[in-house]
Structure formats: structure tokens, C-alpha cells
Design an enzyme around this catalytic site. Structure first.
Site, mmCIF file in Angstrom:
data_model
loop_
_atom_site.group_PDB
_atom_site.id
_atom_site.type_symbol
_atom_site.label_atom_id
_atom_site.label_comp_id
_atom_site.label_asym_id
_atom_site.label_seq_id
_atom_site.Cartn_x
_atom_site.Cartn_y
_atom_site.Cartn_z
ATOM 1 N N GLY A 1 -0.117 11.263 11.042
ATOM 2 C CA GLY A 1 -0.382 11.682 9.665
ATOM 3 C C GLY A 1 0.802 11.400 8.769
ATOM 4 O O GLY A 1 1.691 10.611 9.114
ATOM 5 N N LYS B 1 -5.217 3.243 19.775
ATOM 6 C CA LYS B 1 -5.198 4.265 18.718
ATOM 7 C C LYS B 1 -6.578 4.903 18.576
ATOM 8 O O LYS B 1 -6.698 6.115 18.386
ATOM 9 C CB LYS B 1 -4.757 3.644 17.383
ATOM 10 C CG LYS B 1 -4.904 4.564 16.166
ATOM 11 C CD LYS B 1 -3.979 5.751 16.245
ATOM 12 C CE LYS B 1 -4.095 6.845 15.222
ATOM 13 N NZ LYS B 1 -4.856 6.785 14.054
ATOM 14 N N GLU C 1 -8.240 13.186 20.814
ATOM 15 C CA GLU C 1 -7.907 14.235 19.839
ATOM 16 C C GLU C 1 -9.165 15.056 19.489
ATOM 17 O O GLU C 1 -9.109 16.292 19.433
ATOM 18 C CB GLU C 1 -7.325 13.550 18.600
ATOM 19 C CG GLU C 1 -6.981 14.437 17.435
ATOM 20 C CD GLU C 1 -6.512 13.577 16.241
ATOM 21 O OE1 GLU C 1 -5.654 12.700 16.415
ATOM 22 O OE2 GLU C 1 -7.052 13.789 15.128
ATOM 23 N N HIS D 1 -6.969 7.298 21.357
ATOM 24 C CA HIS D 1 -6.123 8.451 21.025
ATOM 25 C C HIS D 1 -6.909 9.420 20.136
ATOM 26 O O HIS D 1 -6.947 10.626 20.376
ATOM 27 C CB HIS D 1 -4.851 7.982 20.311
ATOM 28 C CG HIS D 1 -4.121 9.070 19.572
ATOM 29 N ND1 HIS D 1 -4.549 9.563 18.356
ATOM 30 C CD2 HIS D 1 -3.017 9.792 19.887
ATOM 31 C CE1 HIS D 1 -3.734 10.522 17.968
ATOM 32 N NE2 HIS D 1 -2.797 10.674 18.869
ATOM 33 N N ASN D 2 -7.540 8.889 19.114
ATOM 34 C CA ASN D 2 -8.292 9.751 18.206
ATOM 35 C C ASN D 2 -9.493 10.392 18.902
ATOM 36 O O ASN D 2 -9.812 11.557 18.644
ATOM 37 C CB ASN D 2 -8.771 8.957 16.984
ATOM 38 C CG ASN D 2 -7.645 8.671 16.010
ATOM 39 O OD1 ASN D 2 -6.486 8.603 16.414
ATOM 40 N ND2 ASN D 2 -7.965 8.498 14.754
ATOM 41 N N GLY E 1 0.852 -1.184 0.000
ATOM 42 C CA GLY E 1 0.000 0.000 0.000
ATOM 43 C C GLY E 1 0.884 1.228 0.000
ATOM 44 O O GLY E 1 1.495 1.562 1.020
ATOM 45 N N SER F 1 0.007 6.918 14.421
ATOM 46 C CA SER F 1 -0.487 8.287 14.509
ATOM 47 C C SER F 1 0.580 9.273 14.077
ATOM 48 O O SER F 1 1.766 9.027 14.235
ATOM 49 C CB SER F 1 -0.924 8.618 15.932
ATOM 50 O OG SER F 1 -1.365 9.961 15.965
HETATM 51 P P1 NBP Z 1 -5.830 5.313 1.593
HETATM 52 O O1 NBP Z 1 -6.589 5.071 2.837
HETATM 53 O O2 NBP Z 1 -6.273 6.381 0.687
HETATM 54 O O3 NBP Z 1 -5.763 3.932 0.772
HETATM 55 C C1 NBP Z 1 -5.180 3.863 -0.487
HETATM 56 C C2 NBP Z 1 -4.342 2.629 -0.626
HETATM 57 O O4 NBP Z 1 -5.136 1.452 -0.395
HETATM 58 C C3 NBP Z 1 -3.760 2.493 -2.019
HETATM 59 O O5 NBP Z 1 -2.468 1.966 -1.911
HETATM 60 C C4 NBP Z 1 -4.721 1.497 -2.659
HETATM 61 O O6 NBP Z 1 -4.172 0.800 -3.750
HETATM 62 C C5 NBP Z 1 -4.934 0.569 -1.519
HETATM 63 N N1 NBP Z 1 -6.055 -0.367 -1.667
HETATM 64 C C6 NBP Z 1 -7.387 -0.153 -1.673
HETATM 65 BR BR1 NBP Z 1 -8.158 1.485 -1.569
HETATM 66 N N2 NBP Z 1 -8.103 -1.264 -1.828
HETATM 67 C C7 NBP Z 1 -7.197 -2.247 -1.950
HETATM 68 C C8 NBP Z 1 -7.328 -3.639 -2.169
HETATM 69 N N3 NBP Z 1 -8.523 -4.215 -2.250
HETATM 70 N N4 NBP Z 1 -6.199 -4.365 -2.275
HETATM 71 C C9 NBP Z 1 -4.983 -3.772 -2.192
HETATM 72 N N5 NBP Z 1 -4.809 -2.447 -1.971
HETATM 73 C C10 NBP Z 1 -5.918 -1.691 -1.861
HETATM 74 O O7 NBP Z 1 -4.280 5.529 1.936
HETATM 75 P P2 NBP Z 1 -3.594 6.408 3.083
HETATM 76 O O8 NBP Z 1 -4.253 7.732 3.287
HETATM 77 O O9 NBP Z 1 -2.153 6.349 2.791
HETATM 78 O O10 NBP Z 1 -3.878 5.577 4.430
HETATM 79 C C11 NBP Z 1 -3.479 4.229 4.559
HETATM 80 C C12 NBP Z 1 -3.987 3.689 5.883
HETATM 81 O O11 NBP Z 1 -3.381 4.423 6.951
HETATM 82 C C13 NBP Z 1 -5.485 3.839 6.080
HETATM 83 O O12 NBP Z 1 -5.989 2.720 6.753
HETATM 84 C C14 NBP Z 1 -5.605 5.059 6.943
HETATM 85 O O13 NBP Z 1 -6.808 5.069 7.698
HETATM 86 C C15 NBP Z 1 -4.388 4.903 7.817
HETATM 87 N N6 NBP Z 1 -3.910 6.115 8.467
HETATM 88 C C16 NBP Z 1 -3.940 7.301 7.834
HETATM 89 C C17 NBP Z 1 -3.470 8.444 8.445
HETATM 90 C C18 NBP Z 1 -3.476 9.752 7.732
HETATM 91 O O14 NBP Z 1 -3.138 10.757 8.356
HETATM 92 N N7 NBP Z 1 -3.817 9.805 6.462
HETATM 93 C C19 NBP Z 1 -2.919 8.350 9.722
HETATM 94 C C20 NBP Z 1 -2.864 7.133 10.335
HETATM 95 C C21 NBP Z 1 -3.367 6.015 9.691
HETATM 96 P P3 NBP Z 1 -4.326 1.426 -5.246
HETATM 97 O O15 NBP Z 1 -3.223 2.398 -5.390
HETATM 98 O O16 NBP Z 1 -4.164 0.233 -6.123
HETATM 99 O O17 NBP Z 1 -5.679 2.035 -5.341
#
Ligand code: NBP
Length: 479
Positions: free
Chosen positions: A130, A182, A189, A185-186, A9, A128
Site C-alpha cells: 500500500g 503478486k 491475503e 499474494h493478494n 504516475g 505490495s
Molecule cells: P491510481 O490507480 O488511482 O491511478 C492514478 C494515476 O494513473 C494518476 O497518476 C493518473 O494520471 C494516471 N493515469 C490514468 Br488513471 N490514466 C492514464 C493515462 N492514460 N496516461 C497516463 N497516466 C494515466 O493510482 P494509485 O492508487 O497510486 O495506484 C497506482 C498503481 O499501483 C495501480 O496500478 C494500483 O493498482 C497499483 N497498486 C496500488 C496499491 C495501493 O495500495 N493503492 C498497492 C499496490 C499497487 P492523472 O493524474 O493525469 O489522472
């Protein structure tokens, strides 16, 4: 096989975490993404990272040394399940699958159980901070087995944020413990942000200061006991000017707060556990009040108080707001830690609450100096029943309470919504009350539903024959 760790991912979080891993001595990082474009882009933009790209799950598994260790950073929910299904096919017993997405802890418990039969370790890990945290040092909250921690511990310690010399990662507990923590935590937040927003609103309406002037107030607060990332960024947001109009940015942003759901999870889980997290709940509901413009439009002409908030001494008022914020914040954190305690008891996790406070000191959104006081409190009394009864907090609440009461009263009189300030105070007074009107509620419940009650002066369960001669009988608890 050349890579000691892999990332599946490669959206914002995954690519930044992969770069963070690659930047640490001794790591070689395998990377895989469902669609090829993100992998290609990451390789092109960051040749220095020395990534080992994979374009199928087979290739990904083959590129990893044993025990294979992979961190999944994909969209939580179905995406996570899909990736786990694929990894389980190509991994072997003893390998480790880490889910770093924002999974609901009950999903993590389910996944751990399902994966366990294969002999592969499944670790749910809260991340956590971002995108910046993922790249430069997040706060990491891994659950999972002790066995997986042996391999994961050193790797995670090397990429986590560092606070006062200590890496912001600890093995939180088994299976879903990391994602549970986590989630809370949120939730905290949400509460912290709502409290800060209420403080800003009161100062603005009470003193007429501009957002830029209020930014100075927050910057000054950040030098003291409120020192935290959220206070720091509040000052920056309030100082920002809109390039197009020259107006304060905060005045051109639509006042409808969004949410991705983790605050709601915290509240739903707390309700299931019977833990009052009123500050967090008010913060979640305040966002939903804001996000119903159609309801707000029809309600806009409802009568309000005649007098607006009038402040004679702006400096004294601002100090009152600061103290109200600090006291309410203590309540919010106390409620959050209460939920972790209750969750640990319910799900059989051994969670060191002081260690949780410590790993939140760096990398994460609620990082704050104040967390040291929380870890001190648990170091002194590990099974502390109510966090806010620790001596430091009692002292702080003693200092703050008059101001807190004045602010809640002034806000109510002037019709300024301050749900988190006022519910925190109500919780505090409820908790410290000698007698609560809950006795009356028990009487009402017994009246209409024969739900029975206990007496202050005798053991047993009692029922009054409300529709008969109103005599009292000893009763079996009927509910
Ligand atoms: P996203 O939450 O936007 O997810 C996009 C990714 O998921 C892409 O790599 C996509 O692949 C992949 N994906 C999906 Br959608 N469906 C899939 C499937 N069926 N099989 C394989 N891959 C799949 O990405 P993000 O914002 O980087 O967040 C990633 C995780 O981290 C999430 O769970 C999020 O909640 C968590 N998180 C985010 C933050 C933040 O601040 N953003 C903080 C902490 C945790 P593709 O490229 O092929 O579509």
C-alpha cells in the site's frame, strides 16, 4: 540527463515510491504525471527530494541517464498501455520500463512480448504494502529479463522493506512471473483476512466478548505463532471506537466487503491451471455474499438451527479458534504456493518458492513470522509437492486438528457461516484421503457421456456398455 531513475504516475503509490527512491543515497529521481497538477504538488510538498520534474515524455526521457529506467505507477489497464506506448517512442534499446501497477500477469506477458521487438526491456513488477509500503519499504516482486535485473536489482534492493536483514525483493522470474506472484499474494491475503474475520465472529458469538476484548485476544495471538501484520491491525480495528456514537467502529461499518479483483484473478487462474485454491475461492465468494444486500434481505428469514452457539469454557474455545485459524491458514498458504508452482510450470518460469516466502516477510500485507517456516520447508525440499506436508506444518496440523474439527462442527451446528475454516478442513481431509468418491464421479461420467475410466487393477482405459449388456470394453479415451 541527471536522473538515474524515473517515475511516471504521481498518485498515491507513484509519489510515495518516488519519495522512497529519492531518499536513498545515490538516487536522483525524474518524475512525470499526465496532468501537471500532481507533479507541481509533489515538488512543492517535497523540495527535499530533489526531484527532476518533466512535463512531457520527451523531457522525461532527456532527464534520464542511460540505460533509462522508469517505473510506471498508473491505473492498471488502459492507462498502463497508454504510458508504455509513449515511453517506447522516447526510449532506446537497452532502456528499462518497469510496470509497478497491479497488472494482470497475462497483460504483462503480452506487453513484454510487444516491447521486446524494440530492444527495450519491459519488467512487470508486483508492489505490495500500500501507500505506506511504497514510501517506507514495499515488498517487490519484479519479473522481466536477467539483463534488466542487473540494473534494477541494486536500486530495488535499496528501497525494499528489510526483513531479518534481507531486502524484500528477488528477481521472481521472467516476463509475467512477478505479477503472477503478486496476484497470488493478494489471493492469500483474501483468505487470511476471511479466516481472521471468521475467528472474530466465532469468538464474539460464542463468548459474548466485546470487540475491544477480542482486540486483546488478537493482540495476544500476535505474540505467538500467528504473529503477522493482519493479526496486528485486526486488534487495532477491533479496538477502535466510533467518535460520533461511541460504539465499536466495527459495529457501525456496513458489513459488505469490497474487492478490486485480484482475489478473483487468483481463483480464475487457479481454475485454468487446475489447482484447488478453495480457501482463497471461499474468501472471494464470502465477500460477494456480503455484498448482495438485496439477496440477504429476502433470505434473512430462512430457518436456522434452534440452538445458538453455547460455550462453557471461553478460554478453551478461544484456543480452539486460534488453532483452527492457524491450521486453515496453513492450508491457504499451501494452496497459494501450489498455484505458483503450477503457474511456473505452465509459463516456463523458474521460481524459487522459498525466496518468494522470504520477500513476503516484510513490507507486504501478508507479512508474517510464519513465512520463515515456508522458506525453511522449501530450503529443505525445493520441489516439495505439497507445502503442508513439510514436517513443521505436519506437526502444527497434528496439534491443531482436533480443535479445528470441533470449531467447524460447532459453527455448522450453530449456523455460523465459516466458509474458509470449513473448506480448508474439507481440502485437508480430501488431500489425505485414501480413497475419494471421485471413483463414483468417473462411473457417472462414463454412464452419461462414455467418458471412460481407469481401473485400480489393470492398465488401460475402460468403458461399460451402460445401455447395452453392461459388459466392460477397453476403450480409447474419447475425451
Ligand atoms: P491510481 O490507480 O488511482 O491511478 C492514478 C494515476 O494513473 C494518476 O497518476 C493518473 O494520471 C494516471 N493515469 C490514468 Br488513471 N490514466 C492514464 C493515462 N492514460 N496516461 C497516463 N497516466 C494515466 O493510482 P494509485 O492508487 O497510486 O495506484 C497506482 C498503481 O499501483 C495501480 O496500478 C494500483 O493498482 C497499483 N497498486 C496500488 C496499491 C495501493 O495500495 N493503492 C498497492 C499496490 C499497487 P492523472 O493524474 O493525469 O489522472
Amino acid at each position: 540527463a541527471t536522473a538515474n531513475i524515473g517515475v511516471v504516475g504521481l498518485a498515491v503509490m507513484g509519489s510515495n515510491l518516488a519519495r522512497n527512491l529519492a531518499s536513498r543515497e545515490g538516487n536522483t529521481v525524474a518524475v512525470y504525471n499526465r496532468s501537471r497538477a500532481k507533479t507541481d504538488e509533489l515538488l512543492t510538498e517535497h523540495p527535499e527530494a530533489g526531484f527532476v520534474p518533466a512535463f512531457s515524455y520527451d523531457e522525461f526521457a532527456a532527464s534520464l541517464t542511460v540505460p533509462r529506467t522508469a517505473v510506471i505507477m498508473v491505473k492498471a489497464g488502459a492507462g498502463t498501455d497508454a504510458v508504455i506506448d509513449e515511453l517506447v517512442k522516447v526510449f532506446e534499446p537497452g532502456d528499462i520500463i518497469v510496470d509497478g501497477g497491479n497488472a494482470l500477469f497475462t497483460d504483462t506477458i503480452r506487453r513484454e512480448k510487444a516491447v521486446r521487438d524494440t530492444g527495450i526491456n519491459f519488467v512487470g513488477m508486483g508492489v505490495s504494502g500500500g501507500e505506506e509500503g511504497a514510501l517506507l519499504g514495499p515488498s517487490l516482486m519484479p519479473g522481466g529479463s536477467d539483463e534488466s535485473w542487473v540494473t534494477l536489482g541494486p536500486i530495488l534492493r535499496s528501497i525494499a522493506a528489510v526483513a531479518e536483514g534481507e531486502p524484500c525483493v528477488t528477481h521472481v522470474g521472467h516476463d509475467g512471473a512477478g505479477h503472477f506472484v503478486k496476484m497470488v499474494h493478494n489471493g492469500i491475503e483474501y483468505a487470511d483476512m476471511q479466516l481472521i474475520a471468521e475467528a472474530y465472529d466465532l469468538i464474539r458469538r460464542g463468548t459474548g466478548k466485546t470487540p475491544a476484548e477480542i482486540a486483546d485476544v488478537f493482540a495476544q495471538w500476535n505474540e505467538g505463532e500467528l504473529n503477522s501484520y493482519l493479526i496486528e491491525i485486526t486488534a487495532e480495528v477491533l479496538r477502535a471506537q466510533d467518535a460520533a456514537t461511541g460504539a465499536p467502529l466495527v459495529d457501525v461499518i456496513v458489513d459488505q466487503a469490497g474487492a478490486k479483483g485480484t482475489g478473483g484473478w487468483t481463483v480464475q487462474t487457479a481454475i485454468d491451471l487446475g489447482v484447488p485454491v478453495s480457501g482463497i475461492a471461499e474468501a472471494v465468494f464470502a465477500r460477494s455474499v456480503s455484498s448482495h444486500p438485496e439477496q440477504r434481505a429476502v433470505a434473512a428469514n430462512l430457518p436456522g438451527p434452534v440452538d445458538e452457539l453455547r460455550v462453557d469454557d471461553a478460554e478453551a474455545f478461544i484456543e480452539d479458534v486460534r488453532l483452527a485459524l492457524f491450521a486453515s491458514k496453513i492450508v491457504a498458504y499451501s494452496q497459494g504456493f501450489d498455484e505458483i508452482r503450477a503457474g511456473a510450470a505452465q509459463y516456463g518460469w523458474t521460481i524459487d518458492l522459498g525466496a518468494v516466502a522470504k520477500i513476503w516477510r516484510g513490507g507486504c500485507i501478508i507479512r508474517a513470522q510464519f513465512l520463515n517456516r515456508i522458506s525453511d520447508a522449501y530450503a529443505e525440499v525445493p520441489d516439495l509437492q505439497v507445502l503442508l506436508t513439510a514436517p513443521y506444518f505436519v506437526d502444527a496440523l497434528q496439534r491443531a486438528q482436533d480443535a479445528w474439527r470441533r470449531i467447524v462442527a460447532q459453527a455448522a451446528a450453530a449456523g455460523i457461516p465459516s466458509p474458509a475454516f470449513s473448506s480448508s478442513l474439507a481440502y485437508y481431509d480430501g488431500l489425505r484421503a485414501d480413497r475419494l468418491p471421485a471413483a463414483l464421479i468417473q462411473g457417472q461420467r462414463d454412464f452419461f457421456g462414455a467418458h471412460t475410466y481407469r481401473r485400480v487393477d489393470r492398465e488401460g482405459t475402460f468403458h461399460t456398455l451402460w445401455s447395452g449388456d453392461r459388459s466392460e470394453i477397453t476403450a480409447e479415451d474419447t475425451h
